[in-house]
Design a protein around this motif. Structure first.
Motif, PDB file in Angstrom:
ATOM      1  N   ALA B 179      33.369  41.841  30.515  1.00 26.02           N
ATOM      2  CA  ALA B 179      31.537  40.845  30.387  1.00 26.02           C
ATOM      3  C   ALA B 179      31.686  39.635  29.164  1.00 26.02           C
ATOM      4  O   ALA B 179      30.831  39.176  29.454  1.00 26.02           O
ATOM      5  CB  ALA B 179      31.139  42.297  29.558  1.00 26.02           C
ATOM      6  N   SER B 180      32.754  40.220  28.860  1.00 27.07           N
ATOM      7  CA  SER B 180      33.297  38.683  27.963  1.00 27.07           C
ATOM      8  C   SER B 180      33.341  37.377  28.493  1.00 27.07           C
ATOM      9  O   SER B 180      33.548  36.592  27.895  1.00 27.07           O
ATOM     10  CB  SER B 180      34.036  39.051  26.677  1.00 27.07           C
ATOM     11  OG  SER B 180      35.441  38.829  27.498  1.00 27.07           O
ATOM     12  N   ILE B 181      33.806  38.055  29.604  1.00 24.43           N
ATOM     13  CA  ILE B 181      34.002  35.890  30.731  1.00 24.43           C
ATOM     14  C   ILE B 181      33.706  36.587  31.751  1.00 24.43           C
ATOM     15  O   ILE B 181      32.434  35.279  31.626  1.00 24.43           O
ATOM     16  CB  ILE B 181      35.667  36.652  31.665  1.00 24.43           C
ATOM     17  CG1 ILE B 181      36.941  36.641  30.610  1.00 24.43           C
ATOM     18  CG2 ILE B 181      35.425  35.134  32.740  1.00 24.43           C
ATOM     19  CD1 ILE B 181      37.891  37.361  31.222  1.00 24.43           C
ATOM     20  N   PHE B 182      32.498  37.496  32.157  1.00 25.57           N
ATOM     21  CA  PHE B 182      31.137  37.015  32.892  1.00 25.57           C
ATOM     22  C   PHE B 182      30.503  38.252  32.869  1.00 25.57           C
ATOM     23  O   PHE B 182      29.917  39.704  33.297  1.00 25.57           O
ATOM     24  CB  PHE B 182      31.553  37.006  34.818  1.00 25.57           C
ATOM     25  CG  PHE B 182      30.611  36.862  35.512  1.00 25.57           C
ATOM     26  CD1 PHE B 182      29.793  35.648  35.799  1.00 25.57           C
ATOM     27  CD2 PHE B 182      29.441  37.926  36.323  1.00 25.57           C
ATOM     28  CE1 PHE B 182      29.223  35.526  36.589  1.00 25.57           C
ATOM     29  CE2 PHE B 182      29.170  37.574  36.507  1.00 25.57           C
ATOM     30  CZ  PHE B 182      28.108  36.318  37.416  1.00 25.57           C
ATOM     31  N   ARG B 188      32.192  45.519  31.920  1.00 29.39           N
ATOM     32  CA  ARG B 188      33.054  45.924  29.863  1.00 29.39           C
ATOM     33  C   ARG B 188      33.269  45.066  29.654  1.00 29.39           C
ATOM     34  O   ARG B 188      33.772  44.487  29.737  1.00 29.39           O
ATOM     35  CB  ARG B 188      33.980  47.354  30.041  1.00 29.39           C
ATOM     36  CG  ARG B 188      34.415  48.595  32.143  1.00 29.39           C
ATOM     37  CD  ARG B 188      32.767  49.635  31.307  1.00 29.39           C
ATOM     38  NE  ARG B 188      31.955  49.239  31.163  1.00 29.39           N
ATOM     39  CZ  ARG B 188      30.303  48.705  32.067  1.00 29.39           C
ATOM     40  NH1 ARG B 188      30.604  49.231  32.890  1.00 29.39           N
ATOM     41  NH2 ARG B 188      29.422  48.657  31.402  1.00 29.39           N
ATOM     42  N   SER B 189      32.833  45.711  28.209  1.00 27.99           N
ATOM     43  CA  SER B 189      33.421  45.074  27.152  1.00 27.99           C
ATOM     44  C   SER B 189      34.544  44.723  26.692  1.00 27.99           C
ATOM     45  O   SER B 189      35.334  46.067  26.874  1.00 27.99           O
ATOM     46  CB  SER B 189      32.300  45.158  25.383  1.00 27.99           C
ATOM     47  OG  SER B 189      32.785  47.343  25.378  1.00 27.99           O
ATOM     48  N   ILE B 211      29.515  39.962  40.221  1.00 26.26           N
ATOM     49  CA  ILE B 211      30.174  40.090  38.669  1.00 26.26           C
ATOM     50  C   ILE B 211      31.388  39.065  38.784  1.00 26.26           C
ATOM     51  O   ILE B 211      31.845  39.812  37.716  1.00 26.26           O
ATOM     52  CB  ILE B 211      30.425  41.862  38.729  1.00 26.26           C
ATOM     53  CG1 ILE B 211      31.442  42.554  39.656  1.00 26.26           C
ATOM     54  CG2 ILE B 211      28.927  42.646  39.538  1.00 26.26           C
ATOM     55  CD1 ILE B 211      31.785  43.853  39.545  1.00 26.26           C
ATOM     56  N   THR B 212      31.821  38.407  39.632  1.00 24.41           N
ATOM     57  CA  THR B 212      32.920  38.261  39.010  1.00 24.41           C
ATOM     58  C   THR B 212      32.520  36.384  39.121  1.00 24.41           C
ATOM     59  O   THR B 212      31.586  35.715  39.494  1.00 24.41           O
ATOM     60  CB  THR B 212      34.038  38.240  40.446  1.00 24.41           C
ATOM     61  OG1 THR B 212      33.998  39.453  40.424  1.00 24.41           O
ATOM     62  CG2 THR B 212      35.314  37.116  40.722  1.00 24.41           C
ATOM     63  N   ALA B 224      43.630  34.567  39.684  1.00 23.98           N
ATOM     64  CA  ALA B 224      44.864  34.376  38.705  1.00 23.98           C
ATOM     65  C   ALA B 224      44.489  34.217  37.579  1.00 23.98           C
ATOM     66  O   ALA B 224      44.869  34.902  36.596  1.00 23.98           O
ATOM     67  CB  ALA B 224      46.005  33.811  39.949  1.00 23.98           C
ATOM     68  N   ASP B 225      43.947  33.624  37.486  1.00 25.71           N
ATOM     69  CA  ASP B 225      42.823  32.934  35.885  1.00 25.71           C
ATOM     70  C   ASP B 225      42.184  34.008  35.256  1.00 25.71           C
ATOM     71  O   ASP B 225      42.740  34.409  34.642  1.00 25.71           O
ATOM     72  CB  ASP B 225      42.543  31.975  36.048  1.00 25.71           C
ATOM     73  CG  ASP B 225      42.797  30.110  35.780  1.00 25.71           C
ATOM     74  OD1 ASP B 225      43.989  30.579  35.308  1.00 25.71           O
ATOM     75  OD2 ASP B 225      42.848  29.423  36.272  1.00 25.71           O
ATOM     76  N   LEU B 226      41.587  34.903  35.947  1.00 22.66           N
ATOM     77  CA  LEU B 226      40.438  35.579  35.344  1.00 22.66           C
ATOM     78  C   LEU B 226      41.097  36.832  35.460  1.00 22.66           C
ATOM     79  O   LEU B 226      41.075  37.630  34.162  1.00 22.66           O
ATOM     80  CB  LEU B 226      39.527  36.435  37.065  1.00 22.66           C
ATOM     81  CG  LEU B 226      39.120  37.402  36.780  1.00 22.66           C
ATOM     82  CD1 LEU B 226      37.705  37.058  35.628  1.00 22.66           C
ATOM     83  CD2 LEU B 226      38.035  38.115  37.424  1.00 22.66           C
ATOM     84  N   ILE B 227      42.427  36.821  36.232  1.00 25.84           N
ATOM     85  CA  ILE B 227      43.117  38.243  36.009  1.00 25.84           C
ATOM     86  C   ILE B 227      44.359  38.339  34.754  1.00 25.84           C
ATOM     87  O   ILE B 227      44.254  38.715  33.370  1.00 25.84           O
ATOM     88  CB  ILE B 227      44.399  38.692  36.973  1.00 25.84           C
ATOM     89  CG1 ILE B 227      43.583  39.674  38.220  1.00 25.84           C
ATOM     90  CG2 ILE B 227      45.897  39.103  36.294  1.00 25.84           C
ATOM     91  CD1 ILE B 227      44.622  39.786  38.872  1.00 25.84           C
ATOM     92  N   ALA B 228      44.504  36.676  34.283  1.00 24.09           N
ATOM     93  CA  ALA B 228      45.210  36.085  33.161  1.00 24.09           C
ATOM     94  C   ALA B 228      44.879  36.319  32.481  1.00 24.09           C
ATOM     95  O   ALA B 228      44.682  37.243  31.300  1.00 24.09           O
ATOM     96  CB  ALA B 228      45.834  34.810  33.576  1.00 24.09           C
ATOM     97  N   ARG B 229      43.552  36.225  31.831  1.00 24.38           N
ATOM     98  CA  ARG B 229      42.441  36.234  31.084  1.00 24.38           C
ATOM     99  C   ARG B 229      41.957  37.885  30.577  1.00 24.38           C
ATOM    100  O   ARG B 229      41.735  38.019  30.016  1.00 24.38           O
ATOM    101  CB  ARG B 229      41.280  35.556  30.913  1.00 24.38           C
ATOM    102  CG  ARG B 229      41.517  34.294  31.152  1.00 24.38           C
ATOM    103  CD  ARG B 229      40.092  33.281  31.433  1.00 24.38           C
ATOM    104  NE  ARG B 229      39.009  33.108  30.441  1.00 24.38           N
ATOM    105  CZ  ARG B 229      37.497  32.546  30.542  1.00 24.38           C
ATOM    106  NH1 ARG B 229      37.375  31.860  31.617  1.00 24.38           N
ATOM    107  NH2 ARG B 229      37.102  33.154  29.404  1.00 24.38           N
TER     108      ARG B 229
END
Lengths: 325, 325
Positions: B179-182, B188-189, B211-212, B224-229
């Protein structure tokens, strides 16, 4: 005074002809038996079908009542009215449209939760009370539309407050006492009881030893005092009786009420580790037909005849009239 | 690098032979289809029985997997493993003992709540999250004992934290993003994700547009960036993929997911009044077999070959090994 028509908003256990006759002869003109605690749709329909058989087999004693006028007919011809109610909403199995179907089959009272949180709201025994959920709000509206009385006796206080606020009509707490008089998870706060009364609802004082003070279990006069103190909170138009009287309860019945099929562990329900098993009936109410002894006791604590008639049944009848006409 | 074995922890919609073949040919060696959202015991058994038929009809393509070794067999012989999972616990119908029965029938993943509060805990879409209830705690223990993975993708954060804390073994969030990204109720927090990882659990990043982030839907590199974060939050051993990819979804399917039978009103689920209907697939993932495009993209954002193998499936396999051996 002549015996007023007695309405008891909650009893449980196994009803048979002997019990029905005893209640009828004891002046009861309406009682709400518990048709289910944890049962889903099919088992709940089975229970309802058994009551239809019971009505056929005991037609000269009882009448399944669907409207306030049916109760008035019982008062006129001396029958015992049976108001069909469940202590849970599992019978809906998450289907909003089943509210209408069960109403059509004669169900008139549904307690929103029994001892566990469910899809509608939080229970008095959970650590946290979620309040009324989105599905809970829909069900409460649908119940009001279909003429089913919402009962918050076992919900948490927050869920009760939400329900009182959200329901288009008045609701009930059919069997509980003020927690300010006897602190117990099963009893409701003054805030809830006052809000209930402000919206036209009724609380039924319970004569179940685990949630009732000893002095109100000792004598009818003591129970009349409990009612008088509840009237001080809610007003004389908003208090009735919901004994929570249980018939033929044994260990298996208690285990079912307390643990259903949801737990592998011991759970005490309204009892406790120090009082895990059966509790004795109130000394003044060894048999349910002794409830009529409450009439003179209510006079002794200062209630007038019209007030006594309200407490013994009139307030329930007024509420039933309002909710399912 | 050679294509690592792909494990997708959550898909939904209608699977048919065409879909199964596409996934198998696309390098998937295990996928968790959604066998149910709101269904009770019987309907859930029906769904499970249909998958047994599917396995018989597509024996050269798929294998219903019960243990980590069954997935290793799929990796060895190039089949698609089917891990049986439900997005709700209605199939238990409040019976603690059904956990063991469903485990014996091959169920390996249960999401504790779908979109509504239930007897176990609170949902991400309710105003209030009750946390894990008494029944919820019993079920979580029983699931760990019986080898069923608890999934908190749709629970509220509080229920997720309670479950992580209470479960004897690690749990999963199979399809959600941080949730901090989206920010979205379904994500989830960081607190939950960190607690999940500390106890050995895995979160599956979702590729479902509602949700993405748009940038993670635009290109495989973005995802892949989302996964890295997410790895920055949880660590590289605790992140996988749970696309939430849906097959053949139409308005009726969406209405079922969002409203089940519990509501007479419109409900948007993960959508909203401004995006009420179908959302398009991520641009880079028009078909689920394109998930393999994530492999080079993960390399571009700096993951090593062993790390990519973990993210594409190895972390799920390790978790599955731990939970159901």
């Amino acid at each position: 005074m002549t015996l007023p028509a007695i309405i008891d908003a909650l009893q449980c256990g196994t009803f048979d002809r002997e019990v029905l006759k005893m209640l009828r002869d004891g002046g009861y003109r309406c009682v709400t038996p518990t048709l289910g605690f944890w049962e889903g749709t099919l088992e709940s329909l089975d229970s309802l079908a058994r009551w239809r058989d019971m009505e056929r087999e005991n037609a000269e004693l009882i009448r399944i009542v669907r409207r306030a006028d049916d109760i008035r007919a019982c008062i006129a011809d001396g029958k015992l009215g049976i108001l069909l109610g469940y202590q849970n909403t599992n019978l809906l199995e998450d289907r909003i449209r089943y509210v209408e179907l069960f109403a059509d089959l004669g169900v008139r009272v549904l307690q929103l939760t029994y001892n566990n949180q469910n899809e509608l709201g939080g229970s008095c025994y959970e650590k946290e009370d979620s309040g009324l959920t989105r599905f809970g709000r829909e069900v409460v509206e649908e119940m009001a539309r279909c003429g089913i009385l919402a009962d918050c006796s076992h919900t948490g206080d927050r869920t009760a407050l939400d329900t009182i606020e959200h329901s288009p009509g008045p609701i009930a707490i059919t069997h509980a006492n003020p927690a300010s008089i006897f602190p117990h998870a099963r009893n409701r706060s003054d805030r809830v009881i006052k809000a209930l009364a402000e919206r036209g609802g009724v609380i039924g004082c319970a004569a179940y030893r685990n949630i009732t003070p000893d002095w109100a279990c000792a004598t009818a006069r003591g129970f009349a005092d409990l009612i008088a103190r509840t009237v001080d909170i809610a007003g004389v138009d908003h208090v009735g009786v919901g004994t929570d009287f249980s018939y033929k309860g044994d260990d298996a019945f208690r285990a079912w009420m307390r643990m259903g099929r949801w737990s592998r562990q011991l759970n005490y329900g309204a009892g406790s580790a120090s009082a895990p098993g059966a509790v004795s009936k109130p000394d003044w109410l060894p048999s349910a037909d002794r409830l009529s002894d409450l009439v003179p006791a209510l006079g002794e604590v200062g209630f007038s005849e019209p007030e006594i008639a309200k407490i013994m049944g009139g307030n329930w009848l007024r509420l039933y009239e309002e909710v399912f006409g």
